[in-house]
Design a protein around this motif. Structure first.
Motif, PDB file in Angstrom:
ATOM      1  N   GLN A  25       6.778   1.330   1.522  1.00  0.00           N
ATOM      2  CA  GLN A  25       6.059   1.339   0.246  1.00  0.00           C
ATOM      3  C   GLN A  25       4.539   1.239   0.400  1.00  0.00           C
ATOM      4  OE1 GLN A  25       7.550   1.798  -2.688  1.00  0.00           O
ATOM      5  NE2 GLN A  25       9.523   1.941  -1.680  1.00  0.00           N
ATOM      6  N   ASP A  27       1.945   3.082   1.610  1.00  0.00           N
ATOM      7  CA  ASP A  27       1.054   4.152   1.171  1.00  0.00           C
ATOM      8  C   ASP A  27       1.032   4.284  -0.346  1.00  0.00           C
ATOM      9  OD1 ASP A  27       0.246   4.757   3.742  1.00  0.00           O
ATOM     10  OD2 ASP A  27       1.729   6.354   3.994  1.00  0.00           O
ATOM     11  N   SER A  28       2.186   4.228  -0.974  1.00  0.00           N
ATOM     12  CA  SER A  28       2.217   4.380  -2.438  1.00  0.00           C
ATOM     13  C   SER A  28       1.564   3.175  -3.126  1.00  0.00           C
ATOM     14  CB  SER A  28       3.636   4.609  -2.947  1.00  0.00           C
ATOM     15  OG  SER A  28       4.467   3.524  -2.641  1.00  0.00           O
ATOM     16  N   LEU A  29       1.717   1.986  -2.571  1.00  0.00           N
ATOM     17  CA  LEU A  29       1.046   0.813  -3.137  1.00  0.00           C
ATOM     18  C   LEU A  29      -0.464   0.956  -3.009  1.00  0.00           C
ATOM     19  CD1 LEU A  29       1.083  -1.998  -4.420  1.00  0.00           C
ATOM     20  CD2 LEU A  29       1.349  -2.952  -2.117  1.00  0.00           C
ATOM     21  N   ASN A  30      -0.941   1.396  -1.875  1.00  0.00           N
ATOM     22  CA  ASN A  30      -2.379   1.601  -1.692  1.00  0.00           C
ATOM     23  C   ASN A  30      -2.925   2.642  -2.661  1.00  0.00           C
ATOM     24  OD1 ASN A  30      -3.373  -0.224   0.256  1.00  0.00           O
ATOM     25  ND2 ASN A  30      -2.325   0.916   1.857  1.00  0.00           N
ATOM     26  N   ARG A  31      -2.188   3.705  -2.892  1.00  0.00           N
ATOM     27  CA  ARG A  31      -2.629   4.724  -3.861  1.00  0.00           C
ATOM     28  C   ARG A  31      -2.693   4.134  -5.266  1.00  0.00           C
ATOM     29  NH1 ARG A  31       0.604   7.988  -0.677  1.00  0.00           N
ATOM     30  NH2 ARG A  31       2.357   7.841  -2.114  1.00  0.00           N
ATOM     31  N   LEU A  32      -1.708   3.327  -5.625  1.00  0.00           N
ATOM     32  CA  LEU A  32      -1.686   2.695  -6.941  1.00  0.00           C
ATOM     33  C   LEU A  32      -2.904   1.791  -7.131  1.00  0.00           C
ATOM     34  CD1 LEU A  32      -0.147   1.936  -9.621  1.00  0.00           C
ATOM     35  CD2 LEU A  32       0.801   0.034  -8.314  1.00  0.00           C
TER      36      LEU A  32
END
Length: 95
Positions: A25, A27-32
């Motif tokens: 998770q 990469d998607s958390l960093n994008r968020l």
């Protein structure tokens, strides 16, 4: 690891925040978090945490441009112990 960012700036984390669970998770958390401010983190539904989970909380501070301490609601005894042993209690306000 599961997460959700509410409109009021509360990041809710749930499940396992461990070295084995976080990478899927990350990469998607960093994008968020990239362009969003997190006002507080709800960790009441975190069942298991290790030092990698604390690293996630420190990453939130980084995305908030160093705004400390980060308020963490629902901290378990396990999280409190890791934060103390890691020496980052001045960065995280645990309640």
């Amino acid at each position: 690891m599961n997460y959700q960012l509410a409109d009021d700036g509360t990041l809710s984390l749930a499940g396992s925040l461990t070295r084995s669970a976080i990478p899927a998770q990350w990469d998607s958390l960093n994008r968020l978090l990239k362009d969003k401010a997190v006002k507080q983190v709800n960790v009441a539904d975190v069942k298991l945490i290790d030092t990698a989970g604390v690293a996630v909380l420190l990453e939130v501070i980084k995305h908030n441009r160093g705004s400390v301490p980060l308020v963490c609601e629902g901290a378990s005894e396990q999280l409190r112990q890791i934060v103390t042993v890691s020496g980052v209690e001045h960065l995280l306000s645990l309640s």
